[in-house]
Design a protein around this motif. Structure first.
Motif, short mmCIF file in Angstrom:
data_model
loop_
_atom_site.label_atom_id
_atom_site.label_comp_id
_atom_site.label_asym_id
_atom_site.label_seq_id
_atom_site.Cartn_x
_atom_site.Cartn_y
_atom_site.Cartn_z
N ARG A 209 42.23 36.79 31.33
CA ARG A 209 41.37 37.76 32.37
C ARG A 209 40.37 38.40 31.75
NH1 ARG A 209 45.72 40.69 34.28
NH2 ARG A 209 45.28 42.07 32.78
N PHE A 212 37.70 36.12 31.64
CA PHE A 212 36.82 35.72 32.89
C PHE A 212 35.77 37.19 33.27
CE2 PHE A 212 40.43 32.95 34.07
CZ PHE A 212 39.73 31.88 33.75
N PHE A 217 31.10 39.94 34.52
CA PHE A 217 30.42 41.07 34.34
C PHE A 217 29.16 41.09 33.46
CE2 PHE A 217 34.67 43.42 35.05
CZ PHE A 217 34.75 42.79 36.33
N VAL A 221 22.05 38.46 36.01
CA VAL A 221 21.80 38.07 37.37
C VAL A 221 20.48 37.99 37.59
CG1 VAL A 221 22.52 38.49 39.67
CG2 VAL A 221 24.07 39.02 37.80
N PHE B 37 27.33 49.22 37.83
CA PHE B 37 28.50 49.62 36.99
C PHE B 37 29.13 50.77 37.24
CE2 PHE B 37 27.08 46.55 33.22
CZ PHE B 37 27.25 45.31 33.59
N LEU B 40 30.34 51.20 40.67
CA LEU B 40 31.80 50.58 40.80
C LEU B 40 32.79 51.35 40.11
CD1 LEU B 40 30.47 46.85 39.93
CD2 LEU B 40 31.93 47.54 42.17
N GLU B 41 32.41 52.19 39.06
CA GLU B 41 33.55 52.98 38.29
C GLU B 41 33.88 54.07 39.19
OE1 GLU B 41 34.97 50.97 35.77
OE2 GLU B 41 34.87 52.64 34.30
N GLN B 44 36.57 53.33 42.20
CA GLN B 44 37.90 53.38 42.17
C GLN B 44 38.66 54.41 42.48
OE1 GLN B 44 39.56 53.55 37.98
NE2 GLN B 44 37.49 53.60 37.38
N PHE B 212 22.93 40.42 44.56
CA PHE B 212 23.60 39.36 43.75
C PHE B 212 24.47 40.23 42.64
CE2 PHE B 212 20.24 36.21 44.82
CZ PHE B 212 21.12 35.74 45.98
N LYS B 213 23.76 41.23 42.14
CA LYS B 213 24.59 42.10 41.09
C LYS B 213 25.78 42.73 41.75
CE LYS B 213 20.83 42.72 37.80
NZ LYS B 213 20.02 43.64 37.05
N THR B 216 28.52 40.12 42.14
CA THR B 216 28.96 39.24 40.73
C THR B 216 29.90 40.56 39.79
OG1 THR B 216 26.92 38.06 40.58
CG2 THR B 216 28.22 38.47 38.60
N PHE B 217 29.17 41.84 39.80
CA PHE B 217 29.76 42.80 39.03
C PHE B 217 31.02 43.37 39.87
CE2 PHE B 217 25.19 43.58 37.15
CZ PHE B 217 25.50 42.35 36.59
N ARG B 219 33.31 41.96 41.75
CA ARG B 219 34.40 41.03 41.63
C ARG B 219 35.56 41.55 41.31
NH1 ARG B 219 33.42 34.84 40.58
NH2 ARG B 219 35.71 35.01 40.87
N VAL B 221 38.53 40.64 39.49
CA VAL B 221 38.79 39.19 38.56
C VAL B 221 40.19 39.16 38.28
CG1 VAL B 221 38.18 38.01 36.33
CG2 VAL B 221 36.10 39.41 37.82
N GLY B 222 40.72 37.82 38.46
CA GLY B 222 42.05 37.75 37.93
C GLY B 222 42.13 36.75 36.99
N THR B 223 43.16 36.08 36.60
CA THR B 223 43.48 35.31 35.48
C THR B 223 43.17 33.81 36.01
OG1 THR B 223 45.93 35.30 36.08
CG2 THR B 223 45.14 36.65 34.65
N ASP B 224 42.80 33.62 37.11
CA ASP B 224 42.57 32.29 37.56
C ASP B 224 41.00 32.00 37.51
OD1 ASP B 224 42.34 29.84 38.97
OD2 ASP B 224 43.03 30.50 40.84
N ALA B 225 41.23 30.39 36.60
CA ALA B 225 39.63 30.11 36.26
C ALA B 225 38.77 29.68 37.30
CB ALA B 225 39.77 28.69 35.21
N LYS B 234 34.88 45.10 45.14
CA LYS B 234 35.33 46.40 44.92
C LYS B 234 34.31 47.47 45.60
CE LYS B 234 35.72 46.08 40.32
NZ LYS B 234 35.87 46.34 38.79
#
Lengths: 266, 266
Positions: A209, A212, A217, A221, B37, B40-41, B44, B212-213, B216-217, B219, B221-225, B234
Protein backbone atom coordinates in the motif's frame (compact mmCIF):
# COMPACT_ATOMS: atom_id res chain seq x y z
CA UNK A 1 -2.10 16.86 17.46
CA UNK A 2 -4.65 14.15 17.01
CA UNK A 3 -6.13 13.38 20.36
CA UNK A 4 -7.43 9.97 19.56
CA UNK A 5 -8.88 9.51 22.96
CA UNK A 6 -10.32 12.96 23.32
CA UNK A 7 -13.99 12.77 22.68
CA UNK A 8 -16.19 15.38 21.06
CA UNK A 9 -17.37 18.22 23.25
CA UNK A 10 -15.39 16.99 26.23
CA UNK A 11 -17.36 13.78 26.54
CA UNK A 12 -15.47 10.64 27.34
CA UNK A 13 -14.58 8.62 24.29
CA UNK A 14 -15.75 5.12 23.73
CA UNK A 15 -13.08 2.76 24.98
CA UNK A 16 -14.07 -0.16 22.80
CA UNK A 17 -13.98 2.02 19.68
CA UNK A 18 -10.51 3.39 20.43
CA UNK A 19 -9.20 -0.12 20.88
CA UNK A 20 -11.00 -1.77 18.01
CA UNK A 21 -8.50 -3.07 15.50
CA UNK A 22 -10.53 -1.34 12.78
CA UNK A 23 -10.17 2.05 14.41
CA UNK A 24 -6.43 1.49 14.98
CA UNK A 25 -6.03 0.39 11.39
CA UNK A 26 -7.78 3.54 10.11
CA UNK A 27 -5.43 5.73 12.14
CA UNK A 28 -2.31 3.90 10.90
CA UNK A 29 -3.48 4.11 7.28
CA UNK A 30 -4.20 7.84 7.62
CA UNK A 31 -0.72 8.34 9.12
CA UNK A 32 0.76 6.74 5.99
CA UNK A 33 -0.71 9.59 3.96
CA UNK A 34 0.61 12.18 6.41
CA UNK A 35 4.09 10.68 6.39
CA UNK A 36 4.25 10.36 2.58
CA UNK A 37 2.78 13.85 1.92
CA UNK A 38 5.34 15.41 4.21
CA UNK A 39 8.28 13.41 2.86
CA UNK A 40 7.24 14.68 -0.58
CA UNK A 41 7.15 18.22 0.76
CA UNK A 42 10.61 17.83 2.28
CA UNK A 43 11.98 16.31 -0.94
CA UNK A 44 11.56 19.59 -2.81
CA UNK A 45 14.38 21.15 -0.76
CA UNK A 46 18.06 20.27 -0.61
CA UNK A 47 19.65 18.73 2.46
CA UNK A 48 20.61 22.16 3.87
CA UNK A 49 23.26 21.07 6.39
CA UNK A 50 23.19 24.45 8.16
CA UNK A 51 19.83 23.46 9.72
CA UNK A 52 21.49 20.54 11.53
CA UNK A 53 24.80 21.98 12.62
CA UNK A 54 24.76 22.11 16.41
CA UNK A 55 27.61 24.60 16.43
CA UNK A 56 26.41 26.92 13.70
CA UNK A 57 22.77 27.79 14.28
CA UNK A 58 23.87 31.26 15.36
CA UNK A 59 20.74 31.49 17.53
CA UNK A 60 21.40 33.92 20.34
CA UNK A 61 21.15 32.27 23.76
CA UNK A 62 20.53 28.78 22.38
CA UNK A 63 23.01 25.96 22.42
CA UNK A 64 21.94 23.72 19.56
CA UNK A 65 20.90 23.49 15.92
CA UNK A 66 18.09 25.23 14.07
CA UNK A 67 16.11 21.98 13.91
CA UNK A 68 16.44 21.49 17.67
CA UNK A 69 15.27 25.06 18.21
CA UNK A 70 12.24 24.59 15.97
CA UNK A 71 11.19 21.19 17.32
CA UNK A 72 11.58 22.39 20.92
CA UNK A 73 9.67 25.60 20.18
CA UNK A 74 6.88 23.73 18.41
CA UNK A 75 6.62 21.21 21.23
CA UNK A 76 6.47 23.97 23.85
CA UNK A 77 3.65 25.67 21.95
CA UNK A 78 1.73 22.44 21.42
CA UNK A 79 2.28 21.35 25.03
CA UNK A 80 0.60 24.56 26.13
CA UNK A 81 -2.58 23.54 24.33
CA UNK A 82 -2.42 20.05 25.80
CA UNK A 83 -0.92 17.92 23.03
CA UNK A 84 1.26 15.77 25.27
CA UNK A 85 -1.52 15.06 27.73
CA UNK A 86 -2.93 12.81 25.03
CA UNK A 87 -1.63 9.23 25.40
CA UNK A 88 -0.94 8.95 21.65
CA UNK A 89 1.48 11.90 21.56
CA UNK A 90 5.14 11.80 22.59
CA UNK A 91 7.52 14.75 22.78
CA UNK A 92 11.11 14.65 21.52
CA UNK A 93 12.20 17.04 24.28
CA UNK A 94 10.05 16.10 27.29
CA UNK A 95 12.32 17.97 29.69
CA UNK A 96 11.57 21.25 27.86
CA UNK A 97 7.80 21.23 28.02
CA UNK A 98 5.63 23.85 29.66
CA UNK A 99 2.42 23.19 31.51
CA UNK A 100 -0.80 23.51 29.47
CA UNK A 101 -2.66 26.81 29.56
CA UNK A 102 -5.88 24.96 28.79
CA UNK A 103 -8.05 23.31 31.42
CA UNK A 104 -7.18 19.62 31.63
CA UNK A 105 -9.02 17.17 29.39
CA UNK A 106 -10.01 13.98 31.08
CA UNK A 107 -8.75 11.16 28.94
CA UNK A 108 -10.11 7.74 29.50
CA UNK A 109 -6.76 6.07 29.50
CA UNK A 110 -7.22 2.66 28.02
CA UNK A 111 -3.53 1.78 28.32
CA UNK A 112 -1.67 0.25 31.23
CA UNK A 113 0.13 2.98 33.18
CA UNK A 114 3.49 1.57 32.08
CA UNK A 115 2.76 3.12 28.67
CA UNK A 116 3.68 6.57 29.96
CA UNK A 117 7.31 5.57 30.44
CA UNK A 118 7.82 4.29 26.88
CA UNK A 119 9.23 6.92 24.52
CA UNK A 120 11.71 5.92 21.80
CA UNK A 121 11.85 9.32 20.11
CA UNK A 122 15.64 9.59 20.53
CA UNK A 123 15.97 6.55 18.30
CA UNK A 124 13.40 7.92 15.82
CA UNK A 125 15.35 11.19 15.66
CA UNK A 126 18.55 9.34 14.79
CA UNK A 127 16.85 7.11 12.20
CA UNK A 128 15.34 10.13 10.48
CA UNK A 129 18.42 12.32 10.39
CA UNK A 130 21.08 9.65 9.94
CA UNK A 131 19.35 7.18 7.64
CA UNK A 132 16.26 8.56 5.93
CA UNK A 133 16.80 12.26 5.28
CA UNK A 134 20.18 12.00 3.50
CA UNK A 135 18.64 9.56 1.01
CA UNK A 136 15.46 11.61 0.53
CA UNK A 137 16.96 14.91 -0.57
CA UNK A 138 19.57 16.38 -2.90
CA UNK A 139 22.91 17.22 -1.34
CA UNK A 140 23.90 20.78 -0.67
CA UNK A 141 22.12 23.99 0.25
CA UNK A 142 19.34 25.88 -1.49
CA UNK A 143 18.81 28.47 1.24
CA UNK A 144 15.54 26.93 2.43
CA UNK A 145 16.80 25.96 5.89
CA UNK A 146 13.67 27.16 7.65
CA UNK A 147 11.26 25.41 5.29
CA UNK A 148 13.31 22.24 5.52
CA UNK A 149 13.27 22.28 9.31
CA UNK A 150 9.50 22.91 9.35
CA UNK A 151 8.94 19.84 7.16
CA UNK A 152 11.31 17.80 9.33
CA UNK A 153 9.32 18.75 12.42
CA UNK A 154 6.04 17.57 10.91
CA UNK A 155 7.60 14.33 9.67
CA UNK A 156 9.19 13.58 13.06
CA UNK A 157 5.83 14.10 14.77
CA UNK A 158 4.08 11.76 12.33
CA UNK A 159 6.78 9.05 12.57
CA UNK A 160 6.67 9.25 16.36
CA UNK A 161 2.91 8.97 16.43
CA UNK A 162 2.92 6.01 14.06
CA UNK A 163 5.54 4.10 16.00
CA UNK A 164 4.14 4.79 19.46
CA UNK A 165 0.72 3.73 18.25
CA UNK A 166 2.18 0.31 18.92
CA UNK A 167 0.98 0.79 22.49
CA UNK A 168 -2.65 0.75 21.31
CA UNK A 169 -2.00 -2.10 18.91
CA UNK A 170 -0.48 -4.14 21.73
CA UNK A 171 -3.28 -3.36 24.17
CA UNK A 172 -5.91 -4.32 21.60
CA UNK A 173 -4.15 -7.59 20.79
CA UNK A 174 -3.67 -8.35 24.48
CA UNK A 175 -7.37 -7.83 25.19
CA UNK A 176 -8.30 -10.14 22.33
CA UNK A 177 -6.21 -13.03 23.71
CA UNK A 178 -5.06 -12.27 27.27
CA UNK A 179 -4.25 -15.88 28.09
CA UNK A 180 -2.11 -16.35 25.03
CA UNK A 181 0.00 -13.27 25.78
CA UNK A 182 0.15 -13.64 29.57
CA UNK A 183 2.35 -16.72 29.45
CA UNK A 184 4.99 -14.98 27.34
CA UNK A 185 4.74 -11.82 29.45
CA UNK A 186 5.18 -13.75 32.70
CA UNK A 187 8.22 -15.46 31.19
CA UNK A 188 9.42 -12.01 29.96
CA UNK A 189 10.05 -13.75 26.65
CA UNK A 190 10.73 -10.94 24.15
CA UNK A 191 11.34 -13.25 21.22
CA UNK A 192 8.11 -15.10 21.77
CA UNK A 193 6.18 -11.83 22.01
CA UNK A 194 7.80 -10.52 18.84
CA UNK A 195 6.83 -13.73 17.09
CA UNK A 196 3.24 -13.48 18.33
CA UNK A 197 3.01 -9.86 17.14
CA UNK A 198 4.33 -10.58 13.67
CA UNK A 199 1.89 -11.09 10.82
CA UNK A 200 3.92 -11.37 7.65
CA UNK A 201 0.91 -11.02 5.39
CA UNK A 202 -0.24 -7.81 7.08
CA UNK A 203 3.28 -6.39 6.81
CA UNK A 204 3.44 -7.24 3.11
CA UNK A 205 0.10 -5.47 2.60
CA UNK A 206 1.40 -2.36 4.33
CA UNK A 207 4.46 -2.30 2.09
CA UNK A 208 2.34 -2.81 -1.01
CA UNK A 209 0.00 0.00 0.00
CA UNK A 210 2.71 2.53 0.83
CA UNK A 211 4.37 1.78 -2.50
CA UNK A 212 1.10 2.60 -4.32
CA UNK A 213 0.73 5.71 -2.20
CA UNK A 214 4.24 6.89 -3.06
CA UNK A 215 3.54 6.18 -6.73
CA UNK A 216 0.22 8.05 -6.60
CA UNK A 217 0.92 11.03 -4.35
CA UNK A 218 4.46 11.47 -5.68
CA UNK A 219 3.41 11.99 -9.28
CA UNK A 220 4.33 15.18 -11.03
CA UNK A 221 0.87 16.21 -12.26
CA UNK A 222 0.46 18.42 -15.30
CA UNK A 223 -2.49 19.79 -17.21
CA UNK A 224 -2.88 16.71 -19.37
CA UNK A 225 -5.86 14.51 -18.54
CA UNK A 226 -4.47 11.21 -19.78
CA UNK A 227 -2.16 9.82 -17.14
CA UNK A 228 1.20 8.72 -18.45
CA UNK A 229 2.04 5.04 -18.10
CA UNK A 230 5.29 5.98 -16.41
CA UNK A 231 4.84 9.43 -14.87
CA UNK A 232 7.75 11.37 -13.40
CA UNK A 233 7.99 10.96 -9.61
CA UNK A 234 9.17 13.34 -6.91
CA UNK A 235 10.51 10.58 -4.66
CA UNK A 236 11.61 6.98 -5.12
CA UNK A 237 8.80 4.67 -3.91
CA UNK A 238 11.49 2.25 -2.68
CA UNK A 239 12.50 4.81 -0.09
CA UNK A 240 9.05 4.72 1.54
CA UNK A 241 8.79 0.93 1.29
CA UNK A 242 12.18 0.59 2.92
CA UNK A 243 11.26 3.14 5.61
CA UNK A 244 8.31 0.95 6.56
CA UNK A 245 10.17 -2.33 6.18
CA UNK A 246 13.36 -1.39 7.96
CA UNK A 247 12.10 1.10 10.55
CA UNK A 248 8.41 1.84 10.99
CA UNK A 249 7.10 -1.71 11.21
CA UNK A 250 9.98 -3.07 13.35
CA UNK A 251 10.00 -0.04 15.69
CA UNK A 252 6.23 -0.20 16.13
CA UNK A 253 6.61 -3.85 17.12
CA UNK A 254 9.45 -2.89 19.44
CA UNK A 255 7.06 -0.50 21.21
CA UNK A 256 4.47 -3.28 21.32
CA UNK A 257 6.95 -5.66 22.97
CA UNK A 258 8.15 -2.98 25.44
CA UNK A 259 4.56 -2.36 26.40
CA UNK A 260 3.52 -5.98 26.71
CA UNK A 261 6.54 -6.84 28.86
CA UNK A 262 5.10 -4.48 31.47
CA UNK A 263 1.41 -5.12 30.79
CA UNK A 264 1.01 -7.28 33.91
CA UNK A 265 3.00 -5.01 36.27
CA UNK A 266 1.19 -4.18 39.49
CA UNK B 1 9.23 29.07 5.56
CA UNK B 2 10.56 29.03 2.06
CA UNK B 3 12.98 31.85 1.73
CA UNK B 4 12.87 32.16 -2.00
CA UNK B 5 15.35 34.95 -2.04
CA UNK B 6 17.67 33.52 0.53
CA UNK B 7 20.62 32.05 -1.24
CA UNK B 8 22.60 29.01 -0.24
CA UNK B 9 25.27 29.46 2.37
CA UNK B 10 24.30 33.08 2.96
CA UNK B 11 25.37 34.16 -0.51
CA UNK B 12 23.19 36.62 -2.31
CA UNK B 13 20.70 35.01 -4.61
CA UNK B 14 20.56 35.59 -8.30
CA UNK B 15 18.07 38.35 -8.98
CA UNK B 16 17.32 37.36 -12.53
CA UNK B 17 16.59 33.78 -11.47
CA UNK B 18 14.20 34.81 -8.69
CA UNK B 19 12.28 36.98 -11.13
CA UNK B 20 12.29 34.63 -14.10
CA UNK B 21 8.76 33.64 -14.94
CA UNK B 22 9.94 30.02 -14.99
CA UNK B 23 11.18 30.19 -11.43
CA UNK B 24 7.98 31.90 -10.27
CA UNK B 25 5.91 29.30 -12.10
CA UNK B 26 7.80 26.45 -10.37
CA UNK B 27 7.13 27.99 -6.96
CA UNK B 28 3.42 28.48 -7.68
CA UNK B 29 3.07 24.91 -8.96
CA UNK B 30 4.85 23.53 -5.89
CA UNK B 31 2.53 25.56 -3.67
CA UNK B 32 -0.46 23.86 -5.35
CA UNK B 33 0.81 20.53 -4.01
CA UNK B 34 1.33 22.00 -0.54
CA UNK B 35 -2.16 23.52 -0.48
CA UNK B 36 -3.88 20.37 -1.75
CA UNK B 37 -1.91 17.99 0.54
CA UNK B 38 -2.84 20.06 3.55
CA UNK B 39 -6.49 20.47 2.58
CA UNK B 40 -6.59 16.67 2.32
CA UNK B 41 -5.03 16.40 5.77
CA UNK B 42 -7.59 18.82 7.21
CA UNK B 43 -10.47 16.99 5.51
CA UNK B 44 -9.95 13.91 7.69
CA UNK B 45 -11.19 15.83 10.75
CA UNK B 46 -14.60 17.31 11.47
CA UNK B 47 -15.20 21.05 11.61
CA UNK B 48 -14.57 21.17 15.39
CA UNK B 49 -16.19 24.52 16.19
CA UNK B 50 -14.52 24.71 19.61
CA UNK B 51 -11.23 25.57 17.87
CA UNK B 52 -12.75 28.77 16.47
CA UNK B 53 -14.84 30.04 19.35
CA UNK B 54 -13.27 33.28 20.55
CA UNK B 55 -15.11 33.04 23.84
CA UNK B 56 -14.50 29.40 24.61
CA UNK B 57 -10.84 28.59 24.11
CA UNK B 58 -10.43 28.45 27.88
CA UNK B 59 -6.77 29.42 27.44
CA UNK B 60 -5.58 31.09 30.61
CA UNK B 61 -4.46 34.67 30.03
CA UNK B 62 -5.39 34.68 26.33
CA UNK B 63 -8.32 36.53 24.85
CA UNK B 64 -9.10 34.64 21.67
CA UNK B 65 -9.69 31.27 20.05
CA UNK B 66 -7.49 28.19 19.93
CA UNK B 67 -6.71 28.82 16.27
CA UNK B 68 -5.63 32.40 17.03
CA UNK B 69 -3.43 31.12 19.83
CA UNK B 70 -1.79 28.52 17.60
CA UNK B 71 -1.25 30.79 14.58
CA UNK B 72 0.16 33.56 16.79
CA UNK B 73 2.41 31.12 18.64
CA UNK B 74 3.65 29.56 15.40
CA UNK B 75 4.33 32.97 13.88
CA UNK B 76 6.22 34.11 16.98
CA UNK B 77 8.42 31.01 16.81
CA UNK B 78 9.01 31.32 13.08
CA UNK B 79 9.66 35.06 13.35
CA UNK B 80 12.45 34.29 15.82
CA UNK B 81 14.25 32.26 13.16
CA UNK B 82 13.74 34.99 10.60
CA UNK B 83 10.75 33.83 8.54
CA UNK B 84 9.14 37.24 8.13
CA UNK B 85 12.36 38.94 7.10
CA UNK B 86 11.93 37.08 3.82
CA UNK B 87 9.95 39.20 1.31
CA UNK B 88 7.80 36.23 0.29
CA UNK B 89 6.45 35.61 3.81
CA UNK B 90 3.61 37.54 5.46
CA UNK B 91 2.38 37.15 9.03
CA UNK B 92 -1.28 37.07 10.01
CA UNK B 93 -0.50 38.81 13.29
CA UNK B 94 2.32 41.24 12.46
CA UNK B 95 1.80 43.19 15.69
CA UNK B 96 2.60 40.08 17.75
CA UNK B 97 5.99 39.21 16.29
CA UNK B 98 9.23 38.98 18.19
CA UNK B 99 12.61 40.00 16.83
CA UNK B 100 14.72 37.22 15.30
CA UNK B 101 17.28 35.47 17.47
CA UNK B 102 19.29 34.67 14.35
CA UNK B 103 21.80 37.02 12.77
CA UNK B 104 20.11 38.94 9.93
CA UNK B 105 20.14 37.45 6.45
CA UNK B 106 20.83 39.95 3.72
CA UNK B 107 18.10 39.57 1.17
CA UNK B 108 18.61 41.09 -2.18
CA UNK B 109 15.20 42.67 -2.33
CA UNK B 110 14.11 42.63 -5.93
CA UNK B 111 10.75 44.24 -5.15
CA UNK B 112 9.86 47.91 -4.92
CA UNK B 113 9.78 49.01 -1.28
CA UNK B 114 6.01 49.54 -1.51
CA UNK B 115 5.73 45.72 -1.39
CA UNK B 116 6.39 45.72 2.34
CA UNK B 117 3.11 47.51 3.04
CA UNK B 118 0.92 45.04 1.14
CA UNK B 119 -0.55 42.29 3.34
CA UNK B 120 -4.08 40.99 2.70
CA UNK B 121 -3.94 38.18 5.25
CA UNK B 122 -7.03 39.46 7.10
CA UNK B 123 -9.03 38.82 3.94
CA UNK B 124 -7.37 35.41 3.43
CA UNK B 125 -8.24 34.47 7.02
CA UNK B 126 -11.92 35.31 6.41
CA UNK B 127 -12.04 33.50 3.07
CA UNK B 128 -10.58 30.36 4.63
CA UNK B 129 -12.72 30.22 7.76
CA UNK B 130 -15.97 31.62 6.33
CA UNK B 131 -16.04 30.14 2.84
CA UNK B 132 -13.61 27.26 2.36
CA UNK B 133 -13.34 25.34 5.63
CA UNK B 134 -17.08 24.80 6.25
CA UNK B 135 -17.38 23.19 2.81
CA UNK B 136 -14.20 21.09 3.19
CA UNK B 137 -15.07 19.20 6.37
CA UNK B 138 -17.86 17.27 8.02
CA UNK B 139 -19.96 19.22 10.51
CA UNK B 140 -19.62 18.63 14.21
CA UNK B 141 -16.84 17.67 16.57
CA UNK B 142 -14.59 14.64 16.64
CA UNK B 143 -12.35 15.87 19.46
CA UNK B 144 -9.41 16.63 17.16
CA UNK B 145 -9.40 20.38 17.79
CA UNK B 146 -5.64 20.60 18.07
CA UNK B 147 -4.91 18.60 14.94
CA UNK B 148 -7.49 20.61 13.04
CA UNK B 149 -5.95 23.90 14.11
CA UNK B 150 -2.45 22.66 13.20
CA UNK B 151 -3.64 21.83 9.67
CA UNK B 152 -5.42 25.19 9.43
CA UNK B 153 -2.20 26.97 10.34
CA UNK B 154 -0.23 25.24 7.59
CA UNK B 155 -2.97 25.88 5.02
CA UNK B 156 -3.22 29.57 5.94
CA UNK B 157 0.54 29.96 5.55
CA UNK B 158 0.48 28.29 2.12
CA UNK B 159 -2.53 30.32 0.89
CA UNK B 160 -0.88 33.53 2.08
CA UNK B 161 2.38 32.70 0.36
CA UNK B 162 0.62 31.80 -2.89
CA UNK B 163 -1.43 34.98 -2.98
CA UNK B 164 1.35 37.36 -1.95
CA UNK B 165 3.60 35.80 -4.57
CA UNK B 166 1.64 38.17 -6.81
CA UNK B 167 4.26 40.77 -5.87
CA UNK B 168 6.95 38.77 -7.66
CA UNK B 169 4.65 37.98 -10.57
CA UNK B 170 3.88 41.68 -10.98
CA UNK B 171 7.51 42.76 -10.71
CA UNK B 172 8.55 40.17 -13.33
CA UNK B 173 5.79 41.24 -15.70
CA UNK B 174 6.62 44.92 -15.17
CA UNK B 175 10.29 44.32 -15.98
CA UNK B 176 9.33 42.49 -19.14
CA UNK B 177 7.26 45.41 -20.45
CA UNK B 178 7.87 48.53 -18.36
CA UNK B 179 6.50 50.93 -20.96
CA UNK B 180 3.28 48.99 -21.38
CA UNK B 181 2.57 49.01 -17.64
CA UNK B 182 3.83 52.52 -16.87
CA UNK B 183 1.01 54.27 -18.72
CA UNK B 184 -1.66 52.41 -16.74
CA UNK B 185 0.25 52.94 -13.49
CA UNK B 186 0.61 56.67 -14.07
CA UNK B 187 -3.11 56.86 -14.82
CA UNK B 188 -3.71 54.70 -11.65
CA UNK B 189 -6.04 52.67 -13.83
CA UNK B 190 -6.85 49.55 -11.80
CA UNK B 191 -9.19 48.07 -14.39
CA UNK B 192 -6.65 48.42 -17.15
CA UNK B 193 -3.96 46.81 -14.98
CA UNK B 194 -6.27 43.95 -14.08
CA UNK B 195 -6.99 43.43 -17.76
CA UNK B 196 -3.27 43.44 -18.62
CA UNK B 197 -2.55 40.90 -15.87
CA UNK B 198 -5.27 38.50 -16.95
CA UNK B 199 -4.40 35.55 -19.16
CA UNK B 200 -7.50 33.43 -19.48
CA UNK B 201 -5.66 30.50 -20.99
CA UNK B 202 -3.11 30.38 -18.17
CA UNK B 203 -5.91 30.52 -15.61
CA UNK B 204 -7.74 27.67 -17.32
CA UNK B 205 -4.53 25.61 -17.24
CA UNK B 206 -4.14 26.22 -13.52
CA UNK B 207 -7.69 25.08 -12.89
CA UNK B 208 -7.20 21.99 -15.03
CA UNK B 209 -3.97 21.12 -13.22
CA UNK B 210 -5.35 21.56 -9.70
CA UNK B 211 -8.32 19.39 -10.64
CA UNK B 212 -5.94 16.59 -11.71
CA UNK B 213 -3.93 17.09 -8.56
CA UNK B 214 -7.05 16.82 -6.37
CA UNK B 215 -8.08 13.69 -8.30
CA UNK B 216 -4.59 12.16 -7.95
CA UNK B 217 -3.52 13.14 -4.43
CA UNK B 218 -7.03 12.74 -3.01
CA UNK B 219 -7.40 9.09 -3.99
CA UNK B 220 -8.03 6.53 -1.31
CA UNK B 221 -5.19 4.12 -2.12
CA UNK B 222 -5.46 0.46 -1.20
CA UNK B 223 -3.26 -2.58 -1.68
CA UNK B 224 -4.61 -3.33 -5.14
CA UNK B 225 -2.24 -2.56 -7.99
CA UNK B 226 -4.82 -1.93 -10.67
CA UNK B 227 -6.20 1.58 -10.25
CA UNK B 228 -9.97 1.76 -10.30
CA UNK B 229 -11.54 3.79 -13.07
CA UNK B 230 -13.48 5.77 -10.50
CA UNK B 231 -11.55 5.60 -7.22
CA UNK B 232 -12.99 6.90 -3.96
CA UNK B 233 -11.83 10.45 -3.17
CA UNK B 234 -11.15 12.17 0.14
CA UNK B 235 -12.18 15.62 -1.11
CA UNK B 236 -14.30 16.95 -3.95
CA UNK B 237 -12.00 18.18 -6.75
CA UNK B 238 -14.51 20.96 -7.46
CA UNK B 239 -13.70 22.47 -4.09
CA UNK B 240 -10.05 23.00 -5.08
CA UNK B 241 -10.94 24.24 -8.57
CA UNK B 242 -13.37 26.71 -7.07
CA UNK B 243 -10.81 27.79 -4.46
CA UNK B 244 -8.44 28.71 -7.27
CA UNK B 245 -11.11 30.19 -9.51
CA UNK B 246 -12.95 32.22 -6.93
CA UNK B 247 -10.16 33.16 -4.54
CA UNK B 248 -6.54 32.27 -5.21
CA UNK B 249 -6.26 33.54 -8.77
CA UNK B 250 -8.32 36.73 -8.23
CA UNK B 251 -6.60 37.56 -4.92
CA UNK B 252 -3.16 37.00 -6.42
CA UNK B 253 -4.09 39.44 -9.17
CA UNK B 254 -5.41 41.85 -6.57
CA UNK B 255 -1.96 41.79 -4.93
CA UNK B 256 -0.40 42.31 -8.37
CA UNK B 257 -2.56 45.37 -9.00
CA UNK B 258 -1.93 46.79 -5.49
CA UNK B 259 1.77 46.40 -6.10
CA UNK B 260 1.84 47.86 -9.61
CA UNK B 261 -0.21 50.90 -8.58
CA UNK B 262 2.74 51.84 -6.34
CA UNK B 263 5.51 50.52 -8.57
CA UNK B 264 6.52 54.00 -9.75
CA UNK B 265 6.32 55.69 -6.31
CA UNK B 266 9.39 57.68 -5.43
Amino acid sequence: MANSLRAAGGKKSNESDVLSLNSIRRTLIQLEDTIIFNLLERSQFSYNPAAYDRNASGIVGFNGSLIEYLVQGTEKLHAMVGRYKSPDEHPFFPEQLLQPVLPPVHYKNVLHRAAASININKLIWDVYFDDLLPRLVREGSDGHCGSSACCDTTILQALSKRIHYGKFVAEAKFRESPDKYSAAIEAQDKDKLMEMLTYKEVEENVKRRVRFKALTFGRVVGTDASPLADPPLKMKPDLVVELYDKWLVPLTKEVEVHYLLRRLDN
